[in-house]
Design a protein around this motif. Structure first.
Motif, PDB file in Angstrom:
ATOM      1  N   GLU A 283       0.835  -1.194   0.000  1.00 53.82           N
ATOM      2  CA  GLU A 283       0.000   0.000   0.000  1.00 53.82           C
ATOM      3  C   GLU A 283       0.876   1.252   0.000  1.00 53.82           C
ATOM      4  O   GLU A 283       1.751   1.421   0.855  1.00 53.82           O
ATOM      5  N   ALA A 284       0.624   2.137  -0.956  1.00 54.58           N
ATOM      6  CA  ALA A 284       1.476   3.313  -1.132  1.00 54.58           C
ATOM      7  C   ALA A 284       1.483   4.203   0.107  1.00 54.58           C
ATOM      8  O   ALA A 284       2.540   4.712   0.515  1.00 54.58           O
ATOM      9  N   LEU A 285       0.330   4.400   0.730  1.00 60.93           N
ATOM     10  CA  LEU A 285       0.250   5.296   1.889  1.00 60.93           C
ATOM     11  C   LEU A 285       1.067   4.764   3.069  1.00 60.93           C
ATOM     12  O   LEU A 285       1.611   5.543   3.853  1.00 60.93           O
ATOM     13  N   SER A 286       1.178   3.447   3.180  1.00 64.22           N
ATOM     14  CA  SER A 286       2.005   2.886   4.254  1.00 64.22           C
ATOM     15  C   SER A 286       3.470   3.252   4.031  1.00 64.22           C
ATOM     16  O   SER A 286       4.213   3.509   4.987  1.00 64.22           O
ATOM     17  N   LEU A 287       3.888   3.313   2.767  1.00 66.30           N
ATOM     18  CA  LEU A 287       5.261   3.698   2.449  1.00 66.30           C
ATOM     19  C   LEU A 287       5.479   5.191   2.672  1.00 66.30           C
ATOM     20  O   LEU A 287       6.571   5.618   3.050  1.00 66.30           O
ATOM     21  N   VAL A 288       4.434   5.996   2.433  1.00 65.05           N
ATOM     22  CA  VAL A 288       4.509   7.428   2.721  1.00 65.05           C
ATOM     23  C   VAL A 288       4.773   7.639   4.211  1.00 65.05           C
ATOM     24  O   VAL A 288       5.694   8.370   4.608  1.00 65.05           O
ATOM     25  N   CYS A 289       3.957   6.999   5.057  1.00 65.55           N
ATOM     26  CA  CYS A 289       4.091   7.162   6.505  1.00 65.55           C
ATOM     27  C   CYS A 289       5.440   6.638   6.993  1.00 65.55           C
ATOM     28  O   CYS A 289       6.085   7.252   7.848  1.00 65.55           O
ATOM     29  N   LYS A 290       5.871   5.521   6.438  1.00 64.36           N
ATOM     30  CA  LYS A 290       7.160   4.944   6.820  1.00 64.36           C
ATOM     31  C   LYS A 290       8.302   5.881   6.442  1.00 64.36           C
ATOM     32  O   LYS A 290       9.226   6.113   7.235  1.00 64.36           O
ATOM     33  N   ASN A 291       8.258   6.444   5.219  1.00 68.17           N
ATOM     34  CA  ASN A 291       9.306   7.363   4.766  1.00 68.17           C
ATOM     35  C   ASN A 291       9.343   8.622   5.631  1.00 68.17           C
ATOM     36  O   ASN A 291      10.420   9.137   5.957  1.00 68.17           O
ATOM     37  N   PHE A 292       8.181   9.105   6.027  1.00 65.35           N
ATOM     38  CA  PHE A 292       8.080  10.295   6.888  1.00 65.35           C
ATOM     39  C   PHE A 292       8.741  10.035   8.240  1.00 65.35           C
ATOM     40  O   PHE A 292       9.588  10.811   8.700  1.00 65.35           O
ATOM     41  N   VAL A 293       8.370   8.922   8.863  1.00 66.42           N
ATOM     42  CA  VAL A 293       8.904   8.591  10.193  1.00 66.42           C
ATOM     43  C   VAL A 293      10.413   8.330  10.126  1.00 66.42           C
ATOM     44  O   VAL A 293      11.181   8.810  10.968  1.00 66.42           O
ATOM     45  N   GLU A 294      10.846   7.590   9.124  1.00 67.17           N
ATOM     46  CA  GLU A 294      12.276   7.296   8.995  1.00 67.17           C
ATOM     47  C   GLU A 294      13.090   8.561   8.721  1.00 67.17           C
ATOM     48  O   GLU A 294      14.225   8.689   9.193  1.00 67.17           O
ATOM     49  N   SER A 295      12.523   9.502   7.972  1.00 67.39           N
ATOM     50  CA  SER A 295      13.221  10.765   7.711  1.00 67.39           C
ATOM     51  C   SER A 295      13.416  11.548   8.999  1.00 67.39           C
ATOM     52  O   SER A 295      14.464  12.178   9.213  1.00 67.39           O
ATOM     53  N   ILE A 296      12.418  11.505   9.876  1.00 68.29           N
ATOM     54  CA  ILE A 296      12.525  12.190  11.175  1.00 68.29           C
ATOM     55  C   ILE A 296      13.571  11.499  12.049  1.00 68.29           C
ATOM     56  O   ILE A 296      14.438  12.148  12.636  1.00 68.29           O
ATOM     57  N   GLU A 297      13.504  10.184  12.103  1.00 62.79           N
ATOM     58  CA  GLU A 297      14.409   9.415  12.962  1.00 62.79           C
ATOM     59  C   GLU A 297      15.864   9.507  12.503  1.00 62.79           C
ATOM     60  O   GLU A 297      16.780   9.587  13.327  1.00 62.79           O
ATOM     61  N   ASN A 298      16.072   9.506  11.191  1.00 63.70           N
ATOM     62  CA  ASN A 298      17.433   9.445  10.654  1.00 63.70           C
ATOM     63  C   ASN A 298      17.981  10.785  10.177  1.00 63.70           C
ATOM     64  O   ASN A 298      19.141  10.881   9.762  1.00 63.70           O
ATOM     65  N   GLY A 299      17.137  11.811  10.188  1.00 63.01           N
ATOM     66  CA  GLY A 299      17.573  13.115   9.717  1.00 63.01           C
ATOM     67  C   GLY A 299      17.834  13.149   8.223  1.00 63.01           C
ATOM     68  O   GLY A 299      18.690  13.901   7.742  1.00 63.01           O
TER      69      GLY A 299
END
Length: 332
Positions: A283-299
């Motif tokens: 599901e594309a939206l699950s990848l959106v949310c994952k990319n958002f969270v990982e960007s915050i966590e990893n800078g």
């Protein structure tokens, strides 16, 4: 990480559902001015906290990030306040209703070292990611054109015209898969109800001669979601209404040769095989949310960051300006 979601209309509950299943998200807060929507969210997702207080979501030190799933006109003021209060922001498409607003959000997020991401969901679909992969692998060759049709009967929007509603999707896809730079836009449209354009045709010119064309329409008798991409080597048809085989690659093209002693080009055609590549069905939206969270966590920079959101808004704003000036070519 604790995430607040503002707006529980059509798309909001999907955002909530996906954040609840995203690794790294501890809690989700839901906010809407409609109590019925909050009750629905609570019944469907018992673990969420619900509130009608937007200020709490934007200012509470408990909340680390905010997803804004509201009408376009509210994106800028809500995102600006969230960023000013130290929140990372995921905002629905289009990012803002003007280039100036988009630039301000990018500047604000940059100064505070916060993640600003736009939910251009189609970029995260298996189909678009495969198209990007094919183009980058030079399987398609140099791109001649990007031709898009996105039409249906309704749904009429009250705050934006058909360009801001429908063309946003395909413009974001075009910008993602084509690496060359758009330089000008021309558009024509017509408004039959409420003084808002419900039909539009947009042409985008690139610095390398590639041309993009978009037909968007709220008054069509059928639903069409189709993109054609023509290259020097192969051609792609992406039909999002297909239940399977959404992407088809055609080994078709034109061969131009010049015969010795003859001052003209001879055209012939190449017709080869067609194949439908296997697509990731995550599901594309699950990848959106994952990319958002990982960007915050990893800078790290999200795939659809503020700059990519700005570039989409830049084309939409130019298209609207062109329509108001009877199709005048607008440089961007």
């Amino acid at each position: 990480m604790k995430v607040g979601v503002i707006g529980l209309g059509y798309w909001g509950p999907n955002v909530v559902r996906n954040f609840l299943s995203t690794p790294g998200v501890e809690k989700v807060y839901c906010c809407d001015i409609d109590e019925k929507r909050l009750k629905f969210a609570k019944s469907r997702f018992p673990s969420v906290e619900v509130t009608t207080d937007t200020e709490f979501i934007l200012k509470s030190p408990e909340i680390d990030a905010v997803a804004i799933v509201t009408p376009v006109a509210t994106h800028y003021p809500l995102a600006k306040k969230a960023l000013e209060n130290g929140k990372h922001v995921l905002v629905e498409k289009p990012m803002t209703s003007s280039v100036r607003e988009a630039e301000e959000l990018i500047e604000t997020s940059g100064k505070r070292n916060l993640v600003l991401m736009v939910d251009h969901t189609f970029i995260f679909t298996g189909a678009v990611r495969k198209i990007k992969e094919l183009i980058e692998a030079d399987e398609i060759g140099d791109i001649y054109y990007f031709d898009s049709v996105r039409v249906n009967l309704g749904l009429f929007q009250h705050d934006v015209n058909v360009i801001w509603d429908l063309a946003t999707h395909d413009v974001s896809i075009m910008n993602y898969v084509i690496s060359s730079k758009p330089i000008s836009v021309a558009a024509f449209g017509a408004a039959h109800y409420n003084g808002i354009e419900d039909i539009a045709y947009i042409t985008v010119n690139f610095d390398n001669g590639t041309i993009g064309h978009f037909h968007v329409n709220w008054l069509a008798p059928v639903k069409v979601r189709r993109i054609l991409i023509g290259g020097t080597k192969k051609m792609i048809v992406y039909d999002d209404t297909e239940p399977s085989e959404k992407v088809k690659v055609y080994d078709k093209g034109v061969i131009a040769t010049t015969q010795e002693g003859i001052h003209r080009v001879l055209i012939s055609y190449r017709t080869g095989d067609m194949y439908a590549p296997k697509l990731d069905d995550t599901e594309a939206l699950s990848l959106v949310c994952k990319n958002f969270v990982e960007s915050i966590e990893n800078g790290t920079k999200p795939i659809t960051d503020g700059i990519s959101g700005l570039e989409v808004v830049r084309i939409l704003e130019a298209a609207e300006k062109s329509i108001k000036n009877e199709g005048k070519l607008i440089k961007i």
